[in-house]
Motif scaffolding. Structure first.
Motif, short mmCIF file in Angstrom:
data_model
loop_
_atom_site.label_atom_id
_atom_site.label_comp_id
_atom_site.label_asym_id
_atom_site.label_seq_id
_atom_site.Cartn_x
_atom_site.Cartn_y
_atom_site.Cartn_z
N ALA A 218 8.90 6.03 7.00
CA ALA A 218 9.66 5.29 5.99
C ALA A 218 8.94 4.00 5.59
N LEU A 219 8.28 4.03 4.44
CA LEU A 219 7.61 2.85 3.91
C LEU A 219 8.17 2.40 2.57
N ASN A 220 8.63 3.34 1.74
CA ASN A 220 9.14 3.01 0.42
C ASN A 220 10.38 2.13 0.48
N GLU A 221 10.58 1.33 -0.57
CA GLU A 221 11.78 0.52 -0.70
C GLU A 221 12.27 0.54 -2.14
N PRO A 222 13.59 0.48 -2.34
CA PRO A 222 14.15 0.53 -3.71
C PRO A 222 14.14 -0.85 -4.36
N ALA A 223 12.96 -1.38 -4.62
CA ALA A 223 12.84 -2.72 -5.18
C ALA A 223 11.96 -2.69 -6.43
N VAL A 224 12.31 -3.52 -7.38
CA VAL A 224 11.49 -3.65 -8.59
C VAL A 224 10.13 -4.25 -8.22
N LEU A 225 9.07 -3.70 -8.78
CA LEU A 225 7.71 -4.16 -8.50
C LEU A 225 7.42 -4.12 -7.00
N THR A 320 -3.00 -1.83 11.29
CA THR A 320 -2.46 -0.48 11.50
C THR A 320 -1.62 -0.05 10.30
N TYR A 321 -0.78 -0.94 9.84
CA TYR A 321 0.08 -0.65 8.69
C TYR A 321 -0.77 -0.31 7.46
N THR A 322 -1.82 -1.09 7.23
CA THR A 322 -2.68 -0.86 6.06
C THR A 322 -3.38 0.49 6.16
N GLU A 323 -3.86 0.84 7.35
CA GLU A 323 -4.50 2.14 7.52
C GLU A 323 -3.49 3.27 7.30
N CYS A 324 -2.27 3.06 7.73
CA CYS A 324 -1.22 4.05 7.52
C CYS A 324 -0.97 4.28 6.04
N LEU A 327 -3.94 6.33 4.61
CA LEU A 327 -3.88 7.74 5.00
C LEU A 327 -2.73 8.46 4.29
N SER A 328 -1.66 7.74 4.03
CA SER A 328 -0.55 8.31 3.28
C SER A 328 -0.94 8.58 1.83
N MET A 448 5.19 7.20 -4.83
CA MET A 448 5.50 7.44 -3.41
C MET A 448 4.52 6.72 -2.50
N GLU A 449 5.06 6.12 -1.45
CA GLU A 449 4.27 5.50 -0.39
C GLU A 449 4.82 6.00 0.93
N GLY A 450 3.95 6.26 1.86
CA GLY A 450 4.41 6.76 3.15
C GLY A 450 4.88 8.20 3.05
N THR A 451 5.89 8.55 3.82
CA THR A 451 6.50 9.89 3.87
C THR A 451 5.61 10.90 4.57
N VAL A 452 4.36 11.05 4.11
CA VAL A 452 3.41 11.95 4.74
C VAL A 452 2.07 11.22 4.91
N LEU A 453 1.28 11.65 5.89
CA LEU A 453 -0.08 11.13 6.04
C LEU A 453 -0.92 12.19 6.70
N VAL A 454 -2.25 12.02 6.62
CA VAL A 454 -3.18 12.99 7.22
C VAL A 454 -4.05 12.28 8.25
#
Length: 454
Positions: A218-225, A320-324, A327-328, A448-454
């Motif tokens: 879970a990385l996405n957020e319901p925010a403008v910009l 770590t967050y940035t690499e995630c 990869l996402s 989309m951001e996050g949700t899946v990664l490789v």
């Protein structure tokens, strides 16, 4: 000796084991077994009444998350976890898949065509993936593709390239169902890449066992910009742990997930946190979107959710967050390629068979050029994405490569979806043909951001 001749019975998930523990061999063997069984024949278009779904067009749902299992704490606290080794360099620039990778592409493509594609229409309508399809994805080893072999997975090396190929092949069947099947494995991969010994020993046995939990990144957020590198969700220190507050959106299969990897701001830096579904103060509600509907998107509300100090996944300096995130984005590029390829494969015979004014519309230059442009742009998307995946697998910096890949996949992927609808004319606007669904799915790539990664 061939890959198949090495296989011996007795592996997990119905996948035979090998003397050499060949990572791709597990998947190939599992898929061969699946193809020989009657499972594929049993997977059809299920009635909505037989699925645990919600009516998103009217009321949606909102519920407290509940824990269906207890993750027993294990492993040594403070000790680094097991990490997959970087792949060996190939020297010159060469993106040709290896023999094993090509075999993987072939068998997953067959699975996507025979199992995923037929279920896509009903899954999109119901906003949920069929249970049989999700179970079959476990049998072929998708959740453990990125888990190190030492932890019960099948990865001897970093699996970014193999993961990219798998995501592309699955998305050719349907992007929404691809996301639904890849979501648990994305969390397992994150644990394999950044988890401590205690985190890996606590959570990964569930992913390598018989009953694989649903899990979500879970990385996405319901925010403008919305800026994914500066999340509005916050983590504040509280006693011997942290309090999480905020809202995460477009979380795949969140209603059934038992483990979440949540991105939050901690002391001005984005950090990943492991949050179990039974955490007090966390609720989940339906969050249906324009596309990728089969993934069962949800919204995660966090109100003073208490997590222990050892819930931090990876470093707290933002690396770590940035690499995630990177990869996402790589995974979403792969999903865009697979869906765009589906568009090209569908419109090419259509324009040759569809006649207007006494001849196939493919004879018109405007039509022929549009199809050619789809093929050209698709090849550019694929080359840039493979390049980024190859560098990620080798443990090299791939920030520039993945930025370029995401830019072209977001822009050209959306254009390919639009052109697919345009080439079908009125047929492209109705649900009788799948192109309108692919167009809606391709719109997600730049969002989309996050949700899946490789």
């Amino acid at each position: 000796m061939s890959l198949i001749s090495n296989l011996k019975p007795g592996g997990k998930h119905g996948v035979p084991s090998t003397e050499n523990r060949d990572p791709i061999g597990f998947l190939v063997a599992g898929l061969n077994k699946l193809a020989q069984s009657d499972l594929i024949d049993k997977i059809g278009l299920r009635k909505q009444s037989e699925q645990v779904v919600f009516n998103v067009t009217r009321t949606g749902f909102k519920t407290m998350t509940t824990a269906s299992r207890t993750f027993a704490k294990s492993g040594k606290k403070g000790q680094p976890g097991t990490r997959p080794a970087a792949t060996a360099g190939t020297g010159p620039f060469d993106l040709t898949p290896t023999e094993d990778e090509q075999m993987l592409v072939d068998v997953v493509s067959e699975y996507a065509e025979e199992v995923v594609r037929p279920a896509a229409f009903e899954a999109d309508k119901a906003c949920a993936a069929p249970d049989e399809l999700l179970k079959s994805s476990l049998e072929i080893g998708l959740p453990i593709l990125g888990v190190p072999e030492a932890l019960g997975g099948i990865s001897e090396e970093r699996s970014a390239m193999a993961g990219t190929l798998v995501a592309e092949a699955l998305a050719k069947g349907d992007m929404g169902l691809a996301v639904a099947t890849l979501a648990p494995g994305s969390v397992a991969t994150a644990l394999g890449l950044w988890g401590t010994d205690a985190q890996q020993q606590t959570y990964l046995p569930a992913f390598t066992g018989e009953e694989v939990p649903a899990a979500a990144l879970a990385l996405n957020e319901p925010a403008v910009l919305f800026d994914v590198l500066s999340p509005k969700t916050t983590a504040t220190k509280s006693g011997d742990g942290y309090l999480l507050n905020g809202t995460k959106s477009l979380v795949a299969r969140g209603a059934e997930a038992e483990l979440f990897v949540v991105g939050a701001q901690l002391d001005g830096k984005p950090v990943l946190f492991l949050v179990e579904s039974g955490a007090e103060g966390m609720t989940v509600e339906g969050d249906p979107a324009m596309g990728v509907r089969a993934a069962g998107m949800t919204k995660l509300n966090l109100e003073d959710v208490k997590v222990p100090a050892d819930a931090v996944l990876g470093e707290t300096d933002g690396s770590t967050y940035t690499e995630c995130v990177r990869l996402s984005r790589l995974a979403w590029c792969a999903l865009a390629i697979g869906t765009a390829q589906a568009v090209l494969d569908y419109v090419t015979p259509y324009v040759k068979e569809r006649e207007a004014f006494g001849e196939p519309i493919a004879h018109r230059q405007a039509v022929a050029f549009m199809v050619a442009n789809i093929a050209i742009e698709l090849q550019g998307m694929r080359l840039l994405t493979y390049r980024a995946a190859a560098r990620a697998a080798a443990g090299k910096d791939f920030s520039k490569e993945v930025a370029l890949a995401r830019k072209i996949c977001a822009d050209r992927g959306m254009q390919i979806g639009n052109d697919g609808v345009q080439l079908l004319g009125g047929h492209g606007f109705v649900k009788e043909h799948p192109v309108e669904r692919w167009y809606r799915d391709l719109r997600a790539i730049g969002i989309m951001e996050g949700t899946v990664l490789v």
